[in-house]
Design a protein around this motif. Structure first.
Motif, PDB file in Angstrom:
ATOM      1  N   VAL A   8       0.829  -1.208   0.000  1.00 56.01           N
ATOM      2  CA  VAL A   8       0.000   0.000   0.000  1.00 56.01           C
ATOM      3  C   VAL A   8       0.860   1.254   0.000  1.00 56.01           C
ATOM      4  O   VAL A   8       0.455   2.283  -0.540  1.00 56.01           O
ATOM      5  N   ALA A   9       2.054   1.189   0.562  1.00 60.31           N
ATOM      6  CA  ALA A   9       2.943   2.357   0.530  1.00 60.31           C
ATOM      7  C   ALA A   9       3.420   2.626  -0.883  1.00 60.31           C
ATOM      8  O   ALA A   9       3.503   3.771  -1.319  1.00 60.31           O
ATOM      9  N   VAL A  10       3.709   1.570  -1.638  1.00 59.56           N
ATOM     10  CA  VAL A  10       4.154   1.736  -3.022  1.00 59.56           C
ATOM     11  C   VAL A  10       3.006   2.219  -3.896  1.00 59.56           C
ATOM     12  O   VAL A  10       3.210   2.990  -4.831  1.00 59.56           O
ATOM     13  N   ARG A  11       1.799   1.807  -3.591  1.00 58.53           N
ATOM     14  CA  ARG A  11       0.645   2.217  -4.376  1.00 58.53           C
ATOM     15  C   ARG A  11       0.278   3.684  -4.141  1.00 58.53           C
ATOM     16  O   ARG A  11      -0.518   4.239  -4.871  1.00 58.53           O
ATOM     17  N   GLY A  12       0.836   4.335  -3.122  1.00 65.39           N
ATOM     18  CA  GLY A  12       0.602   5.761  -2.914  1.00 65.39           C
ATOM     19  C   GLY A  12      -0.448   6.090  -1.887  1.00 65.39           C
ATOM     20  O   GLY A  12      -0.968   7.214  -1.882  1.00 65.39           O
ATOM     21  N   VAL A  13      -0.796   5.176  -1.005  1.00 60.98           N
ATOM     22  CA  VAL A  13      -1.805   5.450   0.014  1.00 60.98           C
ATOM     23  C   VAL A  13      -1.307   6.511   0.992  1.00 60.98           C
ATOM     24  O   VAL A  13      -2.086   7.357   1.443  1.00 60.98           O
ATOM     25  N   PHE A  14      -0.037   6.528   1.286  1.00 59.96           N
ATOM     26  CA  PHE A  14       0.526   7.473   2.248  1.00 59.96           C
ATOM     27  C   PHE A  14       1.051   8.738   1.584  1.00 59.96           C
ATOM     28  O   PHE A  14       1.742   9.525   2.203  1.00 59.96           O
ATOM     29  N   GLY A  15       0.740   8.932   0.328  1.00 59.86           N
ATOM     30  CA  GLY A  15       1.214  10.104  -0.399  1.00 59.86           C
ATOM     31  C   GLY A  15       2.176   9.683  -1.493  1.00 59.86           C
ATOM     32  O   GLY A  15       2.544   8.517  -1.617  1.00 59.86           O
ATOM     33  N   PRO A  16       2.579  10.646  -2.312  1.00 57.77           N
ATOM     34  CA  PRO A  16       3.490  10.296  -3.407  1.00 57.77           C
ATOM     35  C   PRO A  16       4.866   9.907  -2.877  1.00 57.77           C
ATOM     36  O   PRO A  16       5.313  10.392  -1.841  1.00 57.77           O
ATOM     37  N   THR A  17       5.511   9.034  -3.609  1.00 60.93           N
ATOM     38  CA  THR A  17       6.853   8.627  -3.216  1.00 60.93           C
ATOM     39  C   THR A  17       7.828   9.761  -3.511  1.00 60.93           C
ATOM     40  O   THR A  17       7.555  10.620  -4.359  1.00 60.93           O
ATOM     41  N   PRO A  18       8.957   9.809  -2.848  1.00 63.41           N
ATOM     42  CA  PRO A  18       9.916  10.898  -3.097  1.00 63.41           C
ATOM     43  C   PRO A  18      10.433  10.934  -4.524  1.00 63.41           C
ATOM     44  O   PRO A  18      10.793  11.987  -5.021  1.00 63.41           O
ATOM     45  N   THR A  19      10.431   9.817  -5.212  1.00 58.01           N
ATOM     46  CA  THR A  19      10.923   9.796  -6.585  1.00 58.01           C
ATOM     47  C   THR A  19       9.812  10.008  -7.599  1.00 58.01           C
ATOM     48  O   THR A  19      10.040   9.880  -8.796  1.00 58.01           O
ATOM     49  N   ALA A  20       8.604  10.345  -7.142  1.00 60.05           N
ATOM     50  CA  ALA A  20       7.486  10.511  -8.061  1.00 60.05           C
ATOM     51  C   ALA A  20       7.651  11.746  -8.937  1.00 60.05           C
ATOM     52  O   ALA A  20       7.274  11.754 -10.094  1.00 60.05           O
ATOM     53  N   GLY A  21       8.223  12.804  -8.380  1.00 58.98           N
ATOM     54  CA  GLY A  21       8.376  14.033  -9.153  1.00 58.98           C
ATOM     55  C   GLY A  21       9.836  14.377  -9.320  1.00 58.98           C
ATOM     56  O   GLY A  21      10.724  13.739  -8.777  1.00 58.98           O
ATOM     57  N   GLY A  22      10.064  15.425 -10.086  1.00 57.41           N
ATOM     58  CA  GLY A  22      11.435  15.870 -10.272  1.00 57.41           C
ATOM     59  C   GLY A  22      11.978  16.490  -9.002  1.00 57.41           C
ATOM     60  O   GLY A  22      11.330  17.327  -8.365  1.00 57.41           O
ATOM     61  N   ARG A  23      13.135  16.088  -8.604  1.00 55.92           N
ATOM     62  CA  ARG A  23      13.730  16.639  -7.393  1.00 55.92           C
ATOM     63  C   ARG A  23      14.338  18.009  -7.645  1.00 55.92           C
ATOM     64  O   ARG A  23      14.436  18.812  -6.743  1.00 55.92           O
ATOM     65  N   GLU A  24      14.737  18.243  -8.868  1.00 57.37           N
ATOM     66  CA  GLU A  24      15.336  19.525  -9.220  1.00 57.37           C
ATOM     67  C   GLU A  24      14.607  20.080 -10.440  1.00 57.37           C
ATOM     68  O   GLU A  24      15.103  19.987 -11.555  1.00 57.37           O
ATOM     69  N   PRO A  25      13.445  20.681 -10.235  1.00 58.28           N
ATOM     70  CA  PRO A  25      12.690  21.136 -11.399  1.00 58.28           C
ATOM     71  C   PRO A  25      13.366  22.276 -12.154  1.00 58.28           C
ATOM     72  O   PRO A  25      13.147  22.439 -13.342  1.00 58.28           O
ATOM     73  N   ASN A  26      14.209  23.054 -11.499  1.00 59.94           N
ATOM     74  CA  ASN A  26      14.877  24.172 -12.163  1.00 59.94           C
ATOM     75  C   ASN A  26      16.278  23.824 -12.632  1.00 59.94           C
ATOM     76  O   ASN A  26      17.049  24.714 -12.972  1.00 59.94           O
ATOM     77  N   HIS A  27      16.593  22.554 -12.647  1.00 60.61           N
ATOM     78  CA  HIS A  27      17.947  22.136 -13.004  1.00 60.61           C
ATOM     79  C   HIS A  27      18.306  22.562 -14.424  1.00 60.61           C
ATOM     80  O   HIS A  27      19.402  23.059 -14.670  1.00 60.61           O
ATOM     81  N   LEU A  28      17.394  22.375 -15.361  1.00 59.15           N
ATOM     82  CA  LEU A  28      17.680  22.754 -16.742  1.00 59.15           C
ATOM     83  C   LEU A  28      17.776  24.259 -16.901  1.00 59.15           C
ATOM     84  O   LEU A  28      18.526  24.755 -17.747  1.00 59.15           O
ATOM     85  N   ASN A  29      17.038  24.994 -16.111  1.00 54.91           N
ATOM     86  CA  ASN A  29      17.086  26.457 -16.210  1.00 54.91           C
ATOM     87  C   ASN A  29      18.388  27.032 -15.668  1.00 54.91           C
ATOM     88  O   ASN A  29      18.773  28.145 -16.022  1.00 54.91           O
ATOM     89  N   ARG A  30      19.049  26.298 -14.792  1.00 57.56           N
ATOM     90  CA  ARG A  30      20.280  26.795 -14.189  1.00 57.56           C
ATOM     91  C   ARG A  30      21.531  26.391 -14.943  1.00 57.56           C
ATOM     92  O   ARG A  30      22.636  26.703 -14.515  1.00 57.56           O
ATOM     93  N   GLN A  31      21.384  25.699 -16.054  1.00 56.02           N
ATOM     94  CA  GLN A  31      22.562  25.300 -16.806  1.00 56.02           C
ATOM     95  C   GLN A  31      23.235  26.521 -17.418  1.00 56.02           C
ATOM     96  O   GLN A  31      22.575  27.474 -17.819  1.00 56.02           O
ATOM     97  N   VAL A  32      24.541  26.473 -17.469  1.00 53.18           N
ATOM     98  CA  VAL A  32      25.309  27.549 -18.071  1.00 53.18           C
ATOM     99  C   VAL A  32      25.518  27.229 -19.542  1.00 53.18           C
ATOM    100  O   VAL A  32      26.176  26.256 -19.892  1.00 53.18           O
ATOM    101  N   HIS A  33      24.951  28.030 -20.411  1.00 50.09           N
ATOM    102  CA  HIS A  33      25.059  27.905 -21.869  1.00 50.09           C
ATOM    103  C   HIS A  33      24.683  26.502 -22.376  1.00 50.09           C
ATOM    104  O   HIS A  33      25.513  25.808 -22.980  1.00 50.09           O
ATOM    105  N   PRO A  34      23.448  26.074 -22.177  1.00 47.30           N
ATOM    106  CA  PRO A  34      23.075  24.745 -22.700  1.00 47.30           C
ATOM    107  C   PRO A  34      23.080  24.697 -24.216  1.00 47.30           C
ATOM    108  O   PRO A  34      23.175  23.624 -24.803  1.00 47.30           O
ATOM    109  N   GLU A  35      23.005  25.849 -24.888  1.00 50.70           N
ATOM    110  CA  GLU A  35      23.008  25.844 -26.354  1.00 50.70           C
ATOM    111  C   GLU A  35      24.382  25.510 -26.924  1.00 50.70           C
ATOM    112  O   GLU A  35      24.518  25.239 -28.117  1.00 50.70           O
TER     113      GLU A  35
END
Length: 79
Positions: free
Chosen positions: A18-45
């Motif tokens: 039931v913990a894996v199924r999400g009864v206690f909330g989303p798992t820590p790996t369910a979402g991106g841990r660093e959502p702004n990671h791509l925005n902080r890259q130096v010169h990705p182009e």
């Protein structure tokens, strides 16, 4: 004694299920841990993707093939 062990293991298994199924909330790996990671890259182009040339691939091991011979020169030792 064995009945209690089986019952405890069954309950622990159900709790993990039931913990894996999400009864206690989303798992820590369910979402991106660093959502702004791509925005902080130096010169990705500046990143360029290019194919590997034959000379660059010469030292790569082939899976399932023989081990590549090391380009080492050897000579006899003088005594």
């Amino acid at each position: 004694m064995l009945r209690w062990l089986i019952a405890i293991l069954f309950l622990a298994n159900m709790l993990a299920f039931v913990a894996v199924r999400g009864v206690f909330g989303p798992t820590p790996t369910a979402g991106g841990r660093e959502p702004n990671h791509l925005n902080r890259q130096v010169h990705p182009e500046w990143l360029k993707v290019r194919p590997v040339t034959a000379t660059e691939a010469a030292d790569q091991a082939v899976v399932g093939g023989p081990a590549p011979a090391a380009p080492i020169a050897a000579s006899a030792l003088s005594q």
